[in-house]
Each structure stands twice: as C-alpha cells, then as structure tokens.
Motif scaffolding. Structure first.
Motif, mmCIF file in Angstrom:
data_model
loop_
_atom_site.group_PDB
_atom_site.id
_atom_site.type_symbol
_atom_site.label_atom_id
_atom_site.label_comp_id
_atom_site.label_asym_id
_atom_site.label_seq_id
_atom_site.Cartn_x
_atom_site.Cartn_y
_atom_site.Cartn_z
ATOM 1 N N PRO A 142 25.249 47.242 39.567
ATOM 2 C CA PRO A 142 24.056 47.547 39.251
ATOM 3 C C PRO A 142 23.613 47.056 40.695
ATOM 4 O O PRO A 142 23.970 46.983 41.601
ATOM 5 C CB PRO A 142 23.234 46.277 39.011
ATOM 6 N N LYS A 143 22.100 48.474 40.848
ATOM 7 C CA LYS A 143 21.648 48.586 42.694
ATOM 8 C C LYS A 143 21.272 46.653 42.818
ATOM 9 O O LYS A 143 21.963 47.059 44.451
ATOM 10 C CB LYS A 143 20.936 49.567 42.651
ATOM 11 N N GLN A 144 20.825 46.088 42.011
ATOM 12 C CA GLN A 144 20.717 45.020 42.783
ATOM 13 C C GLN A 144 21.449 44.240 42.387
ATOM 14 O O GLN A 144 22.373 43.943 41.497
ATOM 15 C CB GLN A 144 19.381 44.930 41.642
ATOM 16 N N HIS A 145 21.750 43.186 43.534
ATOM 17 C CA HIS A 145 22.808 42.183 43.185
ATOM 18 C C HIS A 145 23.139 41.181 42.036
ATOM 19 O O HIS A 145 21.262 40.131 43.040
ATOM 20 C CB HIS A 145 23.273 41.498 44.526
ATOM 21 N N TYR A 146 23.735 41.093 41.294
ATOM 22 C CA TYR A 146 23.429 40.214 40.451
ATOM 23 C C TYR A 146 24.926 39.032 41.066
ATOM 24 O O TYR A 146 26.572 39.649 40.295
ATOM 25 C CB TYR A 146 23.627 39.976 38.796
ATOM 26 N N SER A 147 25.562 38.171 40.583
ATOM 27 C CA SER A 147 26.979 37.052 40.875
ATOM 28 C C SER A 147 27.747 37.886 39.330
ATOM 29 O O SER A 147 28.604 38.101 39.527
ATOM 30 C CB SER A 147 26.576 35.992 41.249
ATOM 31 N N ASN A 148 26.939 37.707 38.404
ATOM 32 C CA ASN A 148 27.931 37.435 36.798
ATOM 33 C C ASN A 148 26.224 37.889 36.217
ATOM 34 O O ASN A 148 25.040 37.766 36.640
ATOM 35 C CB ASN A 148 28.006 36.836 36.683
ATOM 36 N N LYS A 174 35.606 33.910 38.637
ATOM 37 C CA LYS A 174 36.806 33.231 38.995
ATOM 38 C C LYS A 174 37.772 33.477 38.146
ATOM 39 O O LYS A 174 38.765 33.957 38.097
ATOM 40 C CB LYS A 174 36.947 32.487 40.195
ATOM 41 N N SER A 175 37.097 32.232 37.409
ATOM 42 C CA SER A 175 38.149 31.861 36.616
ATOM 43 C C SER A 175 38.589 32.958 35.206
ATOM 44 O O SER A 175 39.483 33.186 34.737
ATOM 45 C CB SER A 175 38.347 30.415 35.699
ATOM 46 N N ALA A 176 37.823 34.028 34.972
ATOM 47 C CA ALA A 176 37.785 35.678 34.012
ATOM 48 C C ALA A 176 37.993 36.185 35.151
ATOM 49 O O ALA A 176 38.286 37.573 34.516
ATOM 50 C CB ALA A 176 36.531 35.387 33.839
ATOM 51 N N ASN A 177 38.935 35.814 36.087
ATOM 52 C CA ASN A 177 39.532 37.521 37.218
ATOM 53 C C ASN A 177 38.029 38.125 37.454
ATOM 54 O O ASN A 177 38.796 39.280 37.953
ATOM 55 C CB ASN A 177 40.557 37.727 35.995
ATOM 56 N N GLN A 178 37.446 37.361 37.831
ATOM 57 C CA GLN A 178 36.434 38.588 38.347
ATOM 58 C C GLN A 178 36.358 38.554 40.050
ATOM 59 O O GLN A 178 36.556 36.538 40.274
ATOM 60 C CB GLN A 178 34.756 37.811 38.508
ATOM 61 N N ILE A 179 37.293 39.412 40.646
ATOM 62 C CA ILE A 179 37.551 39.377 42.301
ATOM 63 C C ILE A 179 36.270 39.483 43.097
ATOM 64 O O ILE A 179 35.882 38.683 43.796
ATOM 65 C CB ILE A 179 38.414 40.648 42.452
ATOM 66 N N VAL A 180 35.307 40.447 42.819
ATOM 67 C CA VAL A 180 34.125 40.868 43.361
ATOM 68 C C VAL A 180 32.726 40.354 42.567
ATOM 69 O O VAL A 180 32.650 40.656 41.673
ATOM 70 C CB VAL A 180 33.711 42.517 43.654
ATOM 71 N N PRO A 181 32.209 39.264 43.380
ATOM 72 C CA PRO A 181 30.979 38.283 42.551
ATOM 73 C C PRO A 181 29.799 39.566 42.648
ATOM 74 O O PRO A 181 28.940 39.301 43.390
ATOM 75 C CB PRO A 181 30.865 37.053 43.687
ATOM 76 N N HIS A 182 29.933 40.492 42.371
ATOM 77 C CA HIS A 182 28.912 41.692 41.992
ATOM 78 C C HIS A 182 28.623 41.902 40.504
ATOM 79 O O HIS A 182 30.409 42.404 40.550
ATOM 80 C CB HIS A 182 28.450 42.869 43.107
ATOM 81 N N VAL A 183 28.172 42.066 40.018
ATOM 82 C CA VAL A 183 28.447 42.492 38.440
ATOM 83 C C VAL A 183 28.404 43.630 38.321
ATOM 84 O O VAL A 183 28.107 44.463 38.468
ATOM 85 C CB VAL A 183 27.529 42.374 37.196
ATOM 86 N N HIS A 184 30.033 44.438 38.003
ATOM 87 C CA HIS A 184 30.719 45.210 37.644
ATOM 88 C C HIS A 184 31.568 45.868 35.921
ATOM 89 O O HIS A 184 31.715 44.695 35.848
ATOM 90 C CB HIS A 184 31.776 45.756 38.338
ATOM 91 N N VAL A 185 31.093 47.420 35.561
ATOM 92 C CA VAL A 185 31.868 47.360 34.775
ATOM 93 C C VAL A 185 32.939 48.070 34.126
ATOM 94 O O VAL A 185 32.497 48.903 34.988
ATOM 95 C CB VAL A 185 31.099 47.917 33.816
ATOM 96 N N HIS A 186 34.025 47.632 34.500
ATOM 97 C CA HIS A 186 35.585 48.433 34.148
ATOM 98 C C HIS A 186 35.936 50.240 33.044
ATOM 99 O O HIS A 186 35.339 49.354 31.905
ATOM 100 C CB HIS A 186 36.745 48.193 34.499
ATOM 101 N N ILE A 187 35.829 50.795 33.568
ATOM 102 C CA ILE A 187 35.715 52.306 32.262
ATOM 103 C C ILE A 187 37.692 52.760 32.651
ATOM 104 O O ILE A 187 38.047 52.899 34.226
ATOM 105 C CB ILE A 187 35.326 53.351 32.354
ATOM 106 N N VAL A 188 38.444 51.980 32.461
ATOM 107 C CA VAL A 188 40.276 51.950 32.404
ATOM 108 C C VAL A 188 40.483 53.089 31.524
ATOM 109 O O VAL A 188 40.837 53.127 30.053
ATOM 110 C CB VAL A 188 40.827 50.785 32.783
ATOM 111 N N PRO A 189 40.600 54.374 31.648
ATOM 112 C CA PRO A 189 41.563 55.484 30.853
ATOM 113 C C PRO A 189 42.984 54.893 30.271
ATOM 114 O O PRO A 189 43.883 54.306 31.114
ATOM 115 C CB PRO A 189 41.150 56.712 32.130
ATOM 116 N N ARG A 190 43.667 55.261 29.469
ATOM 117 C CA ARG A 190 44.456 54.880 29.328
ATOM 118 C C ARG A 190 45.163 55.805 28.251
ATOM 119 O O ARG A 190 44.618 56.955 27.434
ATOM 120 C CB ARG A 190 44.314 53.659 27.753
ATOM 121 N N TYR A 191 46.368 55.421 27.875
ATOM 122 C CA TYR A 191 47.478 56.542 27.496
ATOM 123 C C TYR A 191 47.824 56.087 26.540
ATOM 124 O O TYR A 191 48.924 55.020 26.743
ATOM 125 C CB TYR A 191 48.116 57.030 29.027
#
Length: 146
Positions: free
Chosen positions: A47-53, A93-110
C-alpha cells in the motif's frame, strides 16, 4: 504524500527516491519486483500509505490490496511460465517480516523444485534484469486487462 515514513525502504520506493522495477501502480498500491527474489518473478504489492502491519489497515484497503493478487499473479505466471505461485504476507519480526511496511509476496513456483519445508535460497537480482522482466509483465497486464 501523507502516510509516508521517510525511514522506510518501501516508502522511499513509493516516492521514487530509489529506482525500482515497477509492474503496477494505482493511487493506493504499488507492485514491484523483489530485489532479493526467492524465484524469478517474485513480486511485492505494497500500500502507498505506510502501515507497519496488516492489523493497522482498514479492512476495505486490505480487500483492495488482495484483489490485485490474482490479476498480478496471472500476468507474472504467464510471462515466466511458472507452474504455480505462493502468496505470503508476514506481520511482525517473529513472523519473519523484514521490512515493517505491509507487503504481499507473489512467489512463482515450479514443479521441478524440491522444496522440503523450506523456501529456495534468495538471490540478489540485477536491476536491469528486474526492469526487463517488469516491462514484460506490465505489457501482459496492459494486454490482458484493457
């Protein structure tokens, strides 16, 4: 822009203070290639608005963010010809959030990957490689959704 944290790497990317390989942008969200991808095509939606989580976000904004996932995942997986993808979103941090700005990962898999309960090792991608791939994904988005 209101809601920007000047110390946050993602806020700096949103403000275009740091060059990045952007695949999608609207007034509320930005999607860009992960510089430390788990796999080729690994993308982040922020999100362009900063949210830590995610608990800080209004529910309707969370819904809007997640509504982008299938659209972007379809373009990513079709361009790189992956067999599937993971969607991941960490909080704290305990959930492995490295950057404290909400983000969704899309990770391609094979199918050929041999995942035994762990993610493949992250790499450091070259910016030109990310930008070239971002252009292909952006073109796919424009072609399939206009």
């Amino acid at each position: 822009m209101d809601g920007i944290n000047g110390n946050c790497i993602f806020c700096r990317i949103i403000q275009k203070d740091i060059p990045y390989a952007i695949i999608y942008e609207n007034d509320k969200f930005l999607a860009f290639m992960d510089k430390y991808p788990i796999n080729h095509g690994h993308t982040l939606i922020v999100p362009k608005q900063h949210y830590s989580n995610i608990l800080e976000m209004p529910f309707e904004i969370v819904g809007e963010m997640y509504s982008l996932v299938p659209r972007l995942a379809k373009a990513i997986t079709s361009v790189i010809e992956s067999d599937g993808f993971n969607i991941n979103q960490n909080n704290g941090k305990s959930a492995n959030q490295i950057v404290p700005h909400v983000h969704v990962h899309i990770v391609p898999r094979y199918s050929a990957e041999k995942v035994k309960g762990q993610w493949p090792t992250r790499k450091i991608a070259k910016m030109q490689e990310l930008q070239d791939l971002a252009q292909k994904i952006t073109a796919s988005l424009a072609h399939n959704y206009e």
